[in-house]
Scaffold this active site. Structure first.
Site, short mmCIF file in Angstrom:
data_model
loop_
_atom_site.label_atom_id
_atom_site.label_comp_id
_atom_site.label_asym_id
_atom_site.label_seq_id
_atom_site.Cartn_x
_atom_site.Cartn_y
_atom_site.Cartn_z
N VAL A 97 6.74 5.36 17.05
CA VAL A 97 6.08 4.06 17.19
C VAL A 97 6.21 3.25 15.90
O VAL A 97 6.12 3.79 14.80
CB VAL A 97 4.59 4.19 17.59
N GLU A 128 -6.63 4.08 8.12
CA GLU A 128 -5.25 4.52 8.34
C GLU A 128 -4.65 3.82 9.56
O GLU A 128 -5.37 3.48 10.51
CB GLU A 128 -5.22 6.03 8.59
N ASP A 141 -1.09 11.65 12.07
CA ASP A 141 0.00 12.34 12.75
C ASP A 141 -0.22 13.85 12.61
O ASP A 141 -0.96 14.44 13.40
CB ASP A 141 1.31 11.85 12.12
N GLY A 171 1.17 1.33 5.57
CA GLY A 171 1.08 1.06 7.00
C GLY A 171 -0.23 0.45 7.47
O GLY A 171 -0.26 -0.29 8.44
C1 PRP Z 1 1.92 7.44 7.36
C2 PRP Z 1 0.51 7.01 7.72
C3 PRP Z 1 -0.33 8.08 7.10
C4 PRP Z 1 0.55 9.30 7.19
C5 PRP Z 1 0.12 10.09 8.38
O1 PRP Z 1 2.23 6.94 6.10
O2 PRP Z 1 0.19 5.74 7.23
O3 PRP Z 1 -0.66 7.80 5.77
O4 PRP Z 1 1.89 8.86 7.37
O5 PRP Z 1 0.91 11.25 8.50
P1 PRP Z 1 0.31 12.70 8.56
O6 PRP Z 1 -0.91 12.67 9.43
O7 PRP Z 1 1.44 13.49 9.19
O8 PRP Z 1 0.00 13.16 7.17
P2 PRP Z 1 3.70 6.99 5.46
O9 PRP Z 1 3.82 8.19 4.57
O10 PRP Z 1 4.73 6.85 6.54
O11 PRP Z 1 3.72 5.72 4.51
P3 PRP Z 1 3.63 4.15 4.85
O12 PRP Z 1 2.26 3.91 5.42
O13 PRP Z 1 3.80 3.50 3.52
O14 PRP Z 1 4.73 3.82 5.83
#
Ligand code: PRP
Length: 181
Positions: free
Chosen positions: A154, A100, A104, A45
């Site tokens: 989002v 990042e 979340d 991301g």
């Molecule tokens: C998302 C984002 C963070 C993580 C945050 O990645 O990029 O790495 O989730 O979530 P948290 O605070 O609840 O731990 P995701 O796992 O969706 O992977 P991506 O970036 O490849 O879509």
């Protein structure tokens, strides 16, 4: 299909993103001007954010990539973080900034910060474009935050739903019928 048809409303426009990136880049350039930090981009991301951010900086930075997963197959973070791709370099004695797209629950970064402490990084900071504070589970505070976002689904500018919408040039709220089906 048109990606934009699935967007309920634009939350952060491309122009606003550009401005946010400029401000963050200036702060980071000031704070790290003599440190040659390693920016660790957490895939996938944060890729769009990273590439726009570093182009606005006028101080040396190294760029590395890590891929971690904490979601399994679900939409909620499980807290069970797995490393899918690790760094190829040592961070011992180095100033590290995690890049990042969104913090979340905070569980991914909590895990990564602990890990990098055991790897003897000199300092570990967090730079996130978006901060979804309402959803926080782990006690994590980002050092550089683009903007906070409400607890809505989002997508865009790197953020996906089922690997789609990453290439939208803005951050938007997904129409609920898209993920409820
Ligand atoms: C998302 C984002 C963070 C993580 C945050 O990645 O990029 O790495 O989730 O979530 P948290 O605070 O609840 O731990 P995701 O796992 O969706 O992977 P991506 O970036 O490849 O879509």
């Amino acid at each position: 299909m048109k990606l934009s048809d699935d967007i309920e409303r634009v939350l952060i426009s491309a122009e606003e993103l550009e401005q946010i990136n400029g401000e963050l880049a200036q702060q980071l350039s000031n704070d790290y001007k003599d440190k040659n930090p390693i920016f660790v981009c957490v895939l996938k991301g944060a890729v769009l954010f990273l590439t726009d951010l570093v182009r606005k900086m006028d101080s040396p930075v190294e760029i590395e990539f890590m891929d971690v997963s904490s979601y399994g197959d679900g939409m909620e973070s499980s807290g069970d973080v797995k490393i899918l791709k690790d760094l190829d370099v040592s961070v011992a004695g180095r100033d590290v900034v995690f890049i990042e797209d969104i913090v979340d629950t905070g569980q991914t970064l909590k895990y990564l910060i602990e890990l990098f402490k055991t790897r003897k990084a000199k300092s570990v900071k967090i730079c996130t474009l978006l901060d979804k504070k309402e959803n926080r589970v782990a006690n994590i505070n980002s050092d550089y935050v683009g903007t906070t976002v409400p607890n809505e689904f989002v997508v865009g500018y790197g953020l996906d739903f089922a690997e789609k919408y990453r290439n939208l040039p803005y951050i938007g709220v997904l129409k609920p019928e898209v993920y409820e089906n």
